[in-house]
Design a protein around this motif. Structure first.
Motif, short mmCIF file in Angstrom:
data_model
loop_
_atom_site.label_atom_id
_atom_site.label_comp_id
_atom_site.label_asym_id
_atom_site.label_seq_id
_atom_site.Cartn_x
_atom_site.Cartn_y
_atom_site.Cartn_z
N GLY A 226 -18.87 3.95 -6.33
CA GLY A 226 -17.60 4.60 -6.63
C GLY A 226 -16.51 4.41 -5.60
O GLY A 226 -15.42 4.98 -5.75
N ARG A 227 -16.76 3.61 -4.54
CA ARG A 227 -15.72 3.39 -3.55
C ARG A 227 -14.64 2.48 -4.10
O ARG A 227 -14.93 1.46 -4.73
N ARG A 228 -13.37 2.82 -3.85
CA ARG A 228 -12.24 2.04 -4.31
C ARG A 228 -11.22 1.91 -3.17
O ARG A 228 -11.20 2.71 -2.24
N SER A 229 -10.38 0.90 -3.27
CA SER A 229 -9.35 0.68 -2.24
C SER A 229 -8.15 0.03 -2.87
O SER A 229 -8.28 -0.80 -3.80
N GLU A 230 -6.97 0.38 -2.38
CA GLU A 230 -5.73 -0.23 -2.84
C GLU A 230 -5.38 -1.48 -2.05
O GLU A 230 -4.42 -2.17 -2.37
N ALA A 231 -6.15 -1.81 -1.02
CA ALA A 231 -5.86 -2.99 -0.21
C ALA A 231 -6.01 -4.25 -1.05
O ALA A 231 -6.85 -4.33 -1.96
N ALA A 232 -5.21 -5.24 -0.75
CA ALA A 232 -5.22 -6.50 -1.49
C ALA A 232 -6.53 -7.24 -1.30
O ALA A 232 -7.16 -7.14 -0.24
N GLY A 233 -6.92 -7.97 -2.33
CA GLY A 233 -8.04 -8.90 -2.19
C GLY A 233 -9.39 -8.37 -2.60
O GLY A 233 -10.38 -9.10 -2.51
N LEU A 234 -9.49 -7.12 -3.07
CA LEU A 234 -10.80 -6.54 -3.36
C LEU A 234 -11.50 -7.29 -4.49
O LEU A 234 -12.70 -7.59 -4.40
N HIS A 294 -16.05 -1.77 5.72
CA HIS A 294 -15.35 -0.63 6.31
C HIS A 294 -14.00 -0.40 5.65
O HIS A 294 -13.55 0.75 5.55
N LEU A 295 -13.37 -1.46 5.20
CA LEU A 295 -12.10 -1.30 4.49
C LEU A 295 -12.33 -0.56 3.16
O LEU A 295 -11.53 0.30 2.77
N LEU A 296 -13.43 -0.84 2.50
CA LEU A 296 -13.72 -0.17 1.23
C LEU A 296 -14.05 1.31 1.44
O LEU A 296 -13.76 2.14 0.58
N THR A 297 -14.64 1.64 2.59
CA THR A 297 -14.93 3.06 2.86
C THR A 297 -13.73 3.79 3.44
O THR A 297 -13.78 5.02 3.61
N GLY A 298 -12.65 3.06 3.77
CA GLY A 298 -11.46 3.68 4.33
C GLY A 298 -11.64 4.21 5.73
O GLY A 298 -10.93 5.13 6.15
N ALA A 537 -4.50 -3.83 6.30
CA ALA A 537 -5.61 -4.77 6.18
C ALA A 537 -5.74 -5.26 4.75
O ALA A 537 -5.24 -4.64 3.81
N ARG A 538 -6.41 -6.38 4.60
CA ARG A 538 -6.70 -6.93 3.29
C ARG A 538 -8.16 -7.37 3.26
O ARG A 538 -8.76 -7.69 4.29
N PHE A 539 -8.72 -7.36 2.07
CA PHE A 539 -10.06 -7.90 1.88
C PHE A 539 -10.01 -9.42 1.93
O PHE A 539 -9.00 -10.03 1.53
N VAL A 540 -11.07 -10.02 2.40
CA VAL A 540 -11.18 -11.47 2.46
C VAL A 540 -12.46 -11.88 1.73
O VAL A 540 -13.54 -11.33 2.00
N ALA A 541 -12.34 -12.80 0.80
CA ALA A 541 -13.50 -13.29 0.07
C ALA A 541 -14.43 -14.04 1.01
O ALA A 541 -13.99 -14.94 1.73
#
Length: 858
Positions: A226-234, A294-298, A537-541
């Motif tokens: 159920g973790r969500r994030s508004e950061a780009a690249g998820l 860690h970005l996904l957990t905020g 921050a942004r997610f990176v594939a």
């Protein structure tokens, strides 16, 4: 007289030290990194101050030269290389051992005035993948957390980090926090069961190179939870994470389930990662896979949470700050931003500012091997030992017409190859700053006079720059002026946002600089100090991919390289301190017993790859995973020429960071047959050419230990070596059994032991410790004389390995204390003093407690 406040010159923890005028060293209780703690290497700093073998004057073409003549030769060499090859044909290779001011001068010289991006650091081998990962995720090289987060976290995940050995003071802080909060959990992700695993709540022995698969699996689990994030690249990161089961990690699914559940349920989680993750052909993706979770957990920037890269060297961070990597500009400025490039060009008044990135370390030495580098200046590092495919690196350096080396020591594998040698100041002699892994800038202060003609590295750079016509841009009066310029450069990005900002320190007076306390950046205004950072921050594939070179029937095992607890880099400092050699006195390859068929425990073995090989003592070690071999990277020509393991390491690099894959080289391990094995103890070093295989080390003050293996007939070797050990007016006591191949002798004068020599067909020789102890006696007693050639006292305890180097406590003494009821670390310390010094040996004491089935209380 007052003590001098300075900073330890070893790892990236950046411990403060207090040094007495006589050179005694203790931890600085007011420094935020260590609060008085030190590790075994730090406590022994005073013993490294008066080592012989310093480079005390310049040399050109093997002859002593004046500074003017040497600097003229350097300038002429670079002038000629620029004329023949242009800026692409000159280069500097620098080091995390440099102070920030030295680093700044070197980078300004290279990028600003030579016009080349070809300045890289040995930090490329340490944390370049973390830098690239930070830049992809945050847009800037930022470490968000601080050391306190390790103490506030409820879960600490250590990835590719033998923290107990490589960053011992951080490990001590973590252990103290666990003692205060027993509910804290520690997870260790490492192919080996290292000292750090002792007392950990969970060890995940992943297959080497599979870190991305592990953290991609964690990312999928967090998202499914159920973790969500508004950061780009998820979406792209989740797609790249795929739908694997985690089987590629080789970890028991039950352990994976536990780890994923703990991480998801623990908001205050720190993931600390180091060389084990970085030193990989997918190291950058490993860093980003960790950051993604860690970005996904905020959690990034929150107390007790976030990703945390720790560096291996004392000033790797300082080199990153000044742009002394081939891929970066000074002050975190960006080549991709024309306005920032123009701002730096104008500030430096450097019309020839490099147009873009230069050659990274491995590429640089490959270019040298192809004849494309006409002048190369190496500072404070030993690439002939530390770089992969080391034989090719040595050949490359021989091809450089103008090879300059700035060093403290006269003898090193790299210094030996140099045409021009410049004597540099060492720790305790130079002035400047370093930045540790939590962004704290600390002063290194000189408390000893310069030896011989040694000079600061920044001064040598400035003098060469002046000879090339750029003297005005390098006319600093001292390191404080360089630091002010460095701080001012960090403001040039404005109005663009940069977390790295030292502009609040750009107005420091010389007196302010002299008394500068430990200060964490950013410092945008005078009097400020930075804390945790929460960068956008942004997610990176990060798709999972295997290491660059797979194992094969010819090379079925995977070589992992790493560090020893008490040694540093190529041992130019630590290798001369007897007590730092006591814990791991020989070059050893460790292999799981299940992989050791035909390989004798304690025998010599060749670790061979498609690139080269090394010969080391073999140890059967169940802590090493099946299919792997572990070898420390420290050994050099000075100590054990056949054991230089980086000759076998493959030169594959990460495509983003250029960091070499030092943790995965396909190898085979084969026995090396010797006609005899032996050792010689003597009151002088006899070099490393005594036999087909030799390891040389200091065994005690004024006593040198030579480990030997030879192919000649034992009787011939025995006679030859006795001649080398001869002393005037001394007599031999000899025991020989030629039929059994046993040859032993001791050399005495008036009852004083001068040397001893033991040869045997098998490697199972007597322990050396008791014999070494006899050298301290002015006249050895009759009982000792009778037992001398047995190598051990007739009725005394059998010698055992040293565990605590601070107090010289061996394993046998600790085990006796445990058997007598000392069933905790504290009680062992009370009974033996082991673990009560620097504390670096506590994990091994804990292992002895476990081995004797006396559990250490939580």
């Amino acid at each position: 007289m007052a003590e001098t406040r300075s900073t330890c010159p070893y790892c990236g923890v950046g411990c403060g030290v207090l040094v007495s005028p006589a050179g005694a060293v203790r931890g600085d209780p007011e420094h935020p990194a260590n609060r008085g703690r030190l590790c075994s290497k730090g406590t022994a700093l005073g013993e490294t101050l008066d080592q012989p073998g310093r480079l005390l004057h310049p040399e050109v073409d093997g002859r002593r030269a004046s500074w003017d003549a040497a600097l003229d030769a350097v300038a002429e060499g670079f002038r000629g290389a620029l004329a023949e090859h242009g800026p692409a044909g000159v280069a500097l290779y620098v080091s995390g051992q440099l102070l920030t001011e030295d680093y700044f001068a070197a980078n300004k010289f290279a990028k600003g005035f030579l016009g080349t991006g070809n300045i890289d650091s040995n930090s490329r081998l340490c944390m370049a993948s973390a830098v690239a990962g930070h830049r992809r995720a945050f847009g800037e090289d930022i470490v968000p957390g601080i050391y306190e987060d390790l103490e506030l976290a409820d879960l600490v995940v250590l990835v590719g980090s033998n923290l107990a050995w490589c960053h011992p003071v951080l490990f001590q802080r973590l252990q103290a926090a666990r003692a205060a909060r027993p509910e804290m959990r520690v997870v260790v992700v490492d192919p080996r069961r290292t000292a750090t695993c002792e007392g950990a709540d969970l060890h995940l022995p992943l297959a080497p190179g599979s870190d991305v698969a592990l953290f991609n699996g964690l990312l999928r689990h967090l998202h499914a939870s159920g973790r969500r994030s508004e950061a780009a690249g998820l979406d792209a990161a989740l797609a790249a994470a795929g739908g694997g089961t985690g089987g590629e990690t080789g970890i028991d699914p039950a352990l994976l389930t536990t780890f994923f559940a703990w991480f998801a349920a623990t908001p205050r989680t720190v993931t600390l990662f180091s060389q084990g993750a970085n030193q990989s052909s997918s190291g950058t993706d490993k860093a980003n896979a960790i950051i993604n979770c860690h970005l996904l957990t905020g959690s990034i920037g929150q107390p007790g949470a976030g990703p945390f890269s720790v560096t291996g060297q004392p000033n790797a961070m300082g080199g990153r700050e000044v742009g002394a990597l081939a891929t970066t500009l000074a002050g975190h400025l960006d080549w991709d931003n024309p306005a920032e490039v123009e701002a730096l060009r104008g500030f430096w008044q450097a019309p020839s500012l490099a147009a873009g990135p230069g050659l990274k370390a491995v590429e640089l030495f490959q270019a040298a091997g192809e004849g494309r580098i006409g002048a190369l200046w190496i500072m404070a590092t030993n690439p002939a030992v530390s770089l992969p495919d080391a034989a090719a690196v040595r050949a490359a350096m021989r091809r450089v017409p103008c090879l300059v080396v700035s060093e403290c020591v006269r003898e090193s594998d790299t210094v030996d190859l140099a045409r021009i040698r410049l004597p540099a100041l060492g720790w305790g002699e130079k002035e400047g700053t370093v930045t540790n892994s939590e962004r704290v800038i600390s002063r290194q202060r000189g408390f000893r006079p310069a030896p011989g003609e040694a000079r600061p590295d920044w001064w040598a750079v400035a003098e060469v720059a002046a000879r090339l016509g750029w003297g005005e841009a390098f006319a600093w009066e001292g390191p404080a002026a360089i630091f002010r310029e460095h701080a001012a450069v960090t403001a040039l990005a404005r109005p663009a946002a940069r977390a790295f900002d030292l502009s609040g320190l750009a107005g420091l007076t010389d007196a302010d600089y002299g008394t500068l306390p430990p200060t964490r950046w950013p410092v945008a205004r005078p009097g400020e100090a930075g804390g945790r950072l929460s960068p956008p921050a942004r997610f990176v594939a990060t798709p999972s991919r295997p290491p660059a070179h797979a194992t094969s029937p010819a090379y079925p095992l995977r070589l992992l390289t790493g560090r020893l607890r008490d040694q540093w880099h190529s041992m130019t400092r630590t290798g001369a301190v007897p007590r730092l050699m006591a814990h791991s006195p020989e070059p050893v390859a460790a292999i799981n017993p299940a992989d050791a068929a035909g390989l004798t425990d304690g025998g010599l073995a060749r670790v061979a790859s498609a690139w080269g090989s090394a010969v080391l003592r073999l140890r059967h070690d169940p802590a090493v995973a099946r299919g792997a071999v572990f070898v420390p990277m420290h050994w050099t020509d000075r100590f054990a020429p056949a054991a230089r393991i980086n000759a076998a390491v493959n030169p594959a690099v990460d495509p983003h960071s250029g960091q070499p894959e030092l943790k995965h080289t396909p190898v085979r391990v084969e026995p090396v047959g010797m006609a005899w094995h032996g050792f010689a103890l003597a009151r002088r070093p006899l070099g490393t050419a005594l036999a087909n295989w030799t390891a040389l080390l200091p065994a005690a003050d004024g006593v040198w230990r030579h480990e030997l293996g030879g192919l000649e007939a034992p009787a011939e070797a025995f006679a030859r070596l006795r001649v080398l050990l001869e002393e005037p007016d001394a007599a031999w006591v000899v025991l020989e059994d030629p039929a059994a191949g046993l040859h032993r002798a001791a050399l005495l004068r008036d009852g004083r032991l001068l040397a001893c020599l033991f040869l045997d067909p098998a490697p199972a020789l007597p322990a050396r410790d008791w014999l070494v102890g006899l050298f301290a006696d002015a006249r050895i007693g009759s009982d000792a004389r009778r037992a001398l050639l047995a190598g051990a006292p007739a009725d005394g305890p059998a010698p055992s390995p040293t565990i605590c180097v601070c107090h010289g406590i061996a394993a046998a003494g600790i085990c006796r204390a445990i058997a007598a009821g000392a069933d905790t670390l504290a009680l062992v310390g009370e009974a033996t003093r082991a673990g009560t010094g620097c504390g670096s040996c506590k994990p091994e004491i804990a292992a002895l407690l476990v081995a004797q089935r006396i559990p250490e209380p939580a």
